[in-house]
Motif scaffolding. Structure first.
Motif, mmCIF file in Angstrom:
data_model
loop_
_atom_site.group_PDB
_atom_site.id
_atom_site.type_symbol
_atom_site.label_atom_id
_atom_site.label_comp_id
_atom_site.label_asym_id
_atom_site.label_seq_id
_atom_site.Cartn_x
_atom_site.Cartn_y
_atom_site.Cartn_z
ATOM 1 N N HIS A 71 -0.434 -8.153 -7.081
ATOM 2 C CA HIS A 71 -0.120 -6.845 -7.056
ATOM 3 C C HIS A 71 1.216 -6.325 -6.435
ATOM 4 C CE1 HIS A 71 -2.037 -7.595 -3.006
ATOM 5 N NE2 HIS A 71 -1.710 -6.127 -2.726
ATOM 6 N N HIS A 73 2.164 -4.821 -3.799
ATOM 7 C CA HIS A 73 2.673 -4.243 -2.204
ATOM 8 C C HIS A 73 3.687 -5.268 -1.764
ATOM 9 C CE1 HIS A 73 -1.440 -1.912 -1.359
ATOM 10 N NE2 HIS A 73 -0.651 -1.260 -1.569
ATOM 11 N N HIS A 76 3.725 -8.929 -0.774
ATOM 12 C CA HIS A 76 3.233 -9.652 -1.948
ATOM 13 C C HIS A 76 4.500 -9.969 -2.811
ATOM 14 C CE1 HIS A 76 -1.252 -10.358 -0.938
ATOM 15 N NE2 HIS A 76 -0.848 -9.132 -0.463
ATOM 16 N N HIS A 127 -7.977 -1.941 -5.211
ATOM 17 C CA HIS A 127 -7.094 -1.985 -4.082
ATOM 18 C C HIS A 127 -5.730 -1.238 -4.457
ATOM 19 C CE1 HIS A 127 -4.800 -3.470 -0.818
ATOM 20 N NE2 HIS A 127 -4.006 -4.115 -1.434
ATOM 21 N N ASP A 148 -5.329 -9.220 -2.644
ATOM 22 C CA ASP A 148 -5.929 -8.090 -1.469
ATOM 23 C C ASP A 148 -7.221 -7.570 -2.135
ATOM 24 O OD1 ASP A 148 -3.744 -8.969 -0.108
ATOM 25 O OD2 ASP A 148 -2.927 -6.831 0.178
HETATM 26 ZN ZN LIG Z 1 -2.273 -5.077 -1.023
#
Ligand SMILES: [Zn+2]
Length: 267
Positions: A71, A73, A76, A127, A148
């Motif tokens: 994902h 974020h 990451h 998430h 996550d």
């Molecule tokens: Zn995340």
């Protein structure tokens, strides 16, 4: 205590933990390197932050067929484009095309064969809108990389408004299909049983929603009031995350109450 059990990694999985420990990242982002026994090429999941030493360490485990992203974020994905560059243009595959190199979106449900690894993209938004998990089979073993969506320790946050509790609960339900399949998360330790942990998360979410309903019934009418009622012990440095969750919960309950009259009046 099956769900609580920390599991040893399969021989074809290497954990490279990024040096970005913090209240939201636990010990740091888990970067996973997967290489089938005897295979020349590996695959990397979540390069993590833009940290040159960490990225150089990952690059040392190449060559890679591609770089996968759970994902968008930054803890990451921030280092993904730089890692691709260090490797001479290795493709980055992400559900959100903004993070892909080149920018083709990774198909949800897609199967990827990768030099002895069979990878299935599991569609698990919640998430964040772009969250996916990877079910990987190699040498007769299966593991799920959860990013996550489910963490190795504690609970995760629904990062409202990008995250959505109405999407997250079915994603957790989907992960309950993987009984006794090891779960390798984006933060925290690997765990022995993906299904058991997903069930724990569902129970936790259910309990939180019960608390939020009670707080609303008692007059809490803002995310701040929900946090005060439901998360009274929250540490100041993660209070913003509790506010995200409170907004996600209120949004979920508002939609639930809007749907209720239709359920009572089937045409
Ligand atoms: Zn995340």
């Amino acid at each position: 205590m099956g769900a609580a059990e920390v599991v040893e990694l399969p021989s074809w999985v290497t954990l490279l933990r990024a040096p970005n420990a913090g209240p939201m990242t636990l010990d740091g982002t888990n970067t996973w390197v997967l290489r089938a026994p005897g295979a020349e090429h590996a695959v990397v999941i979540d390069p993590g932050p833009l940290d040159e030493d960490h990225l150089a360490r990952i690059a040392g485990h190449g060559p890679f067929l591609f770089i996968l992203i759970t994902h968008g974020h930054h803890d990451h994905v921030e280092g993904a484009a730089r890692l691709s560059e260090l490797l001479g243009g290795t493709h980055v595959l992400a559900a959100d095309p903004r993070h892909g190199v080149p920018a083709d979106p990774l198909g949800r449900g897609e199967h990827l064969g990768a030099d002895g690894l069979e990878i299935q993209v599991l569609d698990t938004p919640g998430h964040t809108a772009d969250s996916v998990c990877f079910l990987v089979e190699c040498a007769g073993e299966r593991v799920v990389f959860t990013g996550d969506t489910v963490l190795g320790r504690g609970t995760t946050v629904v990062a409202w408004p990008d995250g959505d509790l109405g999407a997250y609960l079915p994603s957790l339900a989907l992960l309950t299909a993987y009984e006794r399949v090891p779960m390798l998360p984006g933060h925290g330790p690997a765990r022995a049983d993906c299904a058991a942990l997903a069930r724990e998360y569902l129970t936790h979410r259910d309990q939180r929603l019960t608390q939020v309903r009670a707080a609303v019934a008692a007059g809490a009418d803002s995310p701040e009031a929900i946090v005060a009622a439901v998360y009274p012990e929250i540490a100041p440095d993660v209070r913003f995350a509790a506010l995200w969750s409170a907004r996600a919960q209120l949004d979920y309950l508002r939609r639930e109450s809007q749907q209720a009259p239709e359920q009572l009046d089937p045409l």
